[in-house]
Design a protein around this motif. Structure first.
Motif, PDB file in Angstrom:
ATOM      1  N   TYR A  86      52.963   4.341  98.722  1.00 17.04           N
ATOM      2  CA  TYR A  86      54.326   4.812  98.973  1.00 17.04           C
ATOM      3  C   TYR A  86      54.878   4.290 100.301  1.00 17.04           C
ATOM      4  CZ  TYR A  86      53.493   7.954  95.097  1.00 17.04           C
ATOM      5  OH  TYR A  86      53.230   8.448  93.851  1.00 17.04           O
ATOM      6  N   PHE A  87      54.022   4.183 101.286  1.00 16.50           N
ATOM      7  CA  PHE A  87      54.447   3.750 102.625  1.00 16.50           C
ATOM      8  C   PHE A  87      53.431   2.773 103.180  1.00 16.50           C
ATOM      9  CE2 PHE A  87      56.064   8.079 102.054  1.00 16.50           C
ATOM     10  CZ  PHE A  87      57.419   7.845 102.212  1.00 16.50           C
ATOM     11  N   ARG A  88      53.922   1.694 103.776  1.00 11.36           N
ATOM     12  CA  ARG A  88      53.011   0.665 104.297  1.00 11.36           C
ATOM     13  C   ARG A  88      52.484   1.023 105.690  1.00 11.36           C
ATOM     14  NH1 ARG A  88      58.032  -0.707 105.225  1.00 11.36           N
ATOM     15  NH2 ARG A  88      58.636  -1.745 107.135  1.00 11.36           N
ATOM     16  N   SER A  89      53.227   1.903 106.400  1.00 13.87           N
ATOM     17  CA  SER A  89      52.815   2.256 107.760  1.00 13.87           C
ATOM     18  C   SER A  89      53.450   3.583 108.160  1.00 13.87           C
ATOM     19  CB  SER A  89      53.287   1.173 108.746  1.00 13.87           C
ATOM     20  OG  SER A  89      54.705   1.164 108.795  1.00 13.87           O
ATOM     21  N   ARG A  90      53.009   4.111 109.272  1.00 10.27           N
ATOM     22  CA  ARG A  90      53.606   5.328 109.821  1.00 10.27           C
ATOM     23  C   ARG A  90      55.078   5.082 110.145  1.00 10.27           C
ATOM     24  NH1 ARG A  90      51.168   8.730 114.799  1.00 10.27           N
ATOM     25  NH2 ARG A  90      51.665   6.844 115.933  1.00 10.27           N
ATOM     26  N   ALA A  91      55.387   3.894 110.653  1.00 10.32           N
ATOM     27  CA  ALA A  91      56.780   3.560 110.967  1.00 10.32           C
ATOM     28  C   ALA A  91      57.657   3.608 109.720  1.00 10.32           C
ATOM     29  CB  ALA A  91      56.869   2.188 111.625  1.00 10.32           C
ATOM     30  N   SER A  92      57.125   3.197 108.574  1.00 13.56           N
ATOM     31  CA  SER A  92      57.937   3.243 107.353  1.00 13.56           C
ATOM     32  C   SER A  92      58.188   4.684 106.909  1.00 13.56           C
ATOM     33  CB  SER A  92      57.312   2.409 106.236  1.00 13.56           C
ATOM     34  OG  SER A  92      56.079   2.939 105.825  1.00 13.56           O
ATOM     35  N   VAL A  93      57.242   5.583 107.164  1.00  9.85           N
ATOM     36  CA  VAL A  93      57.467   7.005 106.891  1.00  9.85           C
ATOM     37  C   VAL A  93      58.605   7.508 107.774  1.00  9.85           C
ATOM     38  CG1 VAL A  93      56.476   9.332 106.963  1.00  9.85           C
ATOM     39  CG2 VAL A  93      55.051   7.402 106.248  1.00  9.85           C
ATOM     40  N   VAL A  94      58.542   7.156 109.050  1.00 12.33           N
ATOM     41  CA  VAL A  94      59.554   7.559 110.029  1.00 12.33           C
ATOM     42  C   VAL A  94      60.927   7.019 109.630  1.00 12.33           C
ATOM     43  CG1 VAL A  94      60.284   7.178 112.413  1.00 12.33           C
ATOM     44  CG2 VAL A  94      57.926   7.831 111.926  1.00 12.33           C
ATOM     45  N   GLU A  95      60.987   5.763 109.263  1.00 13.98           N
ATOM     46  CA  GLU A  95      62.266   5.161 108.855  1.00 13.98           C
ATOM     47  C   GLU A  95      62.862   5.906 107.670  1.00 13.98           C
ATOM     48  OE1 GLU A  95      62.558   0.865 108.521  1.00 13.98           O
ATOM     49  OE2 GLU A  95      60.807   0.703 109.834  1.00 13.98           O
ATOM     50  N   GLU A  96      62.042   6.223 106.698  1.00 17.94           N
ATOM     51  CA  GLU A  96      62.570   6.918 105.528  1.00 17.94           C
ATOM     52  C   GLU A  96      62.999   8.334 105.875  1.00 17.94           C
ATOM     53  OE1 GLU A  96      61.753   7.637 100.845  1.00 17.94           O
ATOM     54  OE2 GLU A  96      61.084   5.835 101.853  1.00 17.94           O
ATOM     55  N   LEU A  97      62.254   9.013 106.739  1.00 20.65           N
ATOM     56  CA  LEU A  97      62.683  10.345 107.179  1.00 20.65           C
ATOM     57  C   LEU A  97      64.059  10.282 107.824  1.00 20.65           C
ATOM     58  CD1 LEU A  97      59.529  12.074 108.707  1.00 20.65           C
ATOM     59  CD2 LEU A  97      60.874  12.829 106.737  1.00 20.65           C
ATOM     60  N   CYS A  98      64.265   9.282 108.660  1.00 25.73           N
ATOM     61  CA  CYS A  98      65.575   9.117 109.298  1.00 25.73           C
ATOM     62  C   CYS A  98      66.661   8.858 108.264  1.00 25.73           C
ATOM     63  CB  CYS A  98      65.539   7.983 110.312  1.00 25.73           C
ATOM     64  SG  CYS A  98      64.636   8.415 111.797  1.00 25.73           S
ATOM     65  N   GLU A  99      66.361   8.000 107.291  1.00 25.46           N
ATOM     66  CA  GLU A  99      67.346   7.670 106.254  1.00 25.46           C
ATOM     67  C   GLU A  99      67.703   8.888 105.411  1.00 25.46           C
ATOM     68  OE1 GLU A  99      65.994   4.353 103.915  1.00 25.46           O
ATOM     69  OE2 GLU A  99      65.747   3.101 105.702  1.00 25.46           O
ATOM     70  N   VAL A 100      66.732   9.769 105.181  1.00 28.37           N
ATOM     71  CA  VAL A 100      66.952  10.932 104.334  1.00 28.37           C
ATOM     72  C   VAL A 100      67.536  12.107 105.129  1.00 28.37           C
ATOM     73  CG1 VAL A 100      65.752  12.695 102.957  1.00 28.37           C
ATOM     74  CG2 VAL A 100      65.172  10.282 102.685  1.00 28.37           C
ATOM     75  N   ASP A 101      66.963  12.389 106.283  1.00 26.40           N
ATOM     76  CA  ASP A 101      67.302  13.618 107.006  1.00 26.40           C
ATOM     77  C   ASP A 101      68.510  13.498 107.921  1.00 26.40           C
ATOM     78  OD1 ASP A 101      65.208  14.830 105.752  1.00 26.40           O
ATOM     79  OD2 ASP A 101      63.873  14.815 107.487  1.00 26.40           O
ATOM     80  N   PHE A 102      68.659  12.371 108.582  1.00 29.51           N
ATOM     81  CA  PHE A 102      69.733  12.273 109.558  1.00 29.51           C
ATOM     82  C   PHE A 102      71.117  12.429 108.927  1.00 29.51           C
ATOM     83  CE2 PHE A 102      72.296  10.956 113.058  1.00 29.51           C
ATOM     84  CZ  PHE A 102      71.581  11.391 114.161  1.00 29.51           C
ATOM     85  N   PRO A 103      71.397  11.837 107.765  1.00 33.01           N
ATOM     86  CA  PRO A 103      72.720  12.037 107.158  1.00 33.01           C
ATOM     87  C   PRO A 103      73.016  13.506 106.828  1.00 33.01           C
ATOM     88  CG  PRO A 103      71.658  10.139 106.178  1.00 33.01           C
ATOM     89  CD  PRO A 103      70.625  10.824 107.029  1.00 33.01           C
ATOM     90  N   VAL A 104      71.992  14.250 106.420  1.00 35.25           N
ATOM     91  CA  VAL A 104      72.179  15.673 106.112  1.00 35.25           C
ATOM     92  C   VAL A 104      72.541  16.427 107.391  1.00 35.25           C
ATOM     93  CG1 VAL A 104      71.025  17.763 105.277  1.00 35.25           C
ATOM     94  CG2 VAL A 104      70.612  15.572 104.149  1.00 35.25           C
TER      95      VAL A 104
END
Length: 185
Positions: free
Chosen positions: A47-65
């Motif tokens: 699902y994620f290649r690295s910890r940074a990719s988890v972080v990036e997706e969290l930002c993409e999902v959570d920050f707009p909300v």
């Protein structure tokens, strides 16, 4: 199959939020994500290649909300000063939210350039929300004023987040006072 993958990805992101809010970036590891979700550690890498990719997706999902909540509070406020106050108060009200705690933990971590750029862009969008209200209040340089205002909010967030002696309501009122009246008190 696609629905199952989507649910697994959502579970991983939820686990990442929990880990970040409970223990900061050090707690966000693939073994911990695997344990929280019941997946094999090797499956997390699907699902994620690295910890940074988890972080990036969290930002993409959570920050707009989070930004939408700030924007809604500003839209409901009366007049430009009310909008500035809503901008500050809503951000500070979100400090206890797991999504926000995760973003704070993320911003303190060592991220790759791509993740940092996404966070900067998201914050830039947040700052842009208040520029018009600051222009309407009479600031000659509303973009600069907006960036400085966000600095006040960020300082108040850190003060609340790290549990200093003051009550969060006192910190919020002080931040609103600084935003609206400067150092005059």
């Amino acid at each position: 199959m696609a629905e199952h993958r989507s649910m697994q990805r959502a579970a991983l992101l939820d686990a990442a939020r929990s880990l970040l809010s409970e223990g900061g970036t050090e707690a966000l590891t693939f073994p911990a994500l695997a344990e929280r979700t019941g997946l094999a550690r090797s499956s997390v890498y699907e699902y994620f290649r690295s910890r940074a990719s988890v972080v990036e997706e969290l930002c993409e999902v959570d920050f707009p909300v989070w930004a939408a909540e700030v924007e809604a509070a500003m839209a409901a406020a009366d007049g430009p000063e009310g909008k500035v106050e809503a901008y500050v108060r809503r951000q500070l009200a979100l400090v206890g939210d797991r999504r926000h705690r995760a973003v704070v933990a993320i911003s303190a971590s060592e991220l790759d350039a791509g993740a940092r750029e996404k966070i900067r862009a998201a914050h830039g969008g947040l700052v842009a929300m208040v520029v018009e209200a600051l222009r309407d209040v009479g600031h000659e340089e509303p973009r600069l004023a907006a960036m400085l205002l966000q600095g006040i909010v960020d300082a108040a967030v850190r003060r609340i987040e790290f549990g200093v002696a003051e009550d969060p309501a006192v910190i919020t009122d002080a931040a609103v006072g600084m935003a609206l009246r400067g150092v005059r008190g």
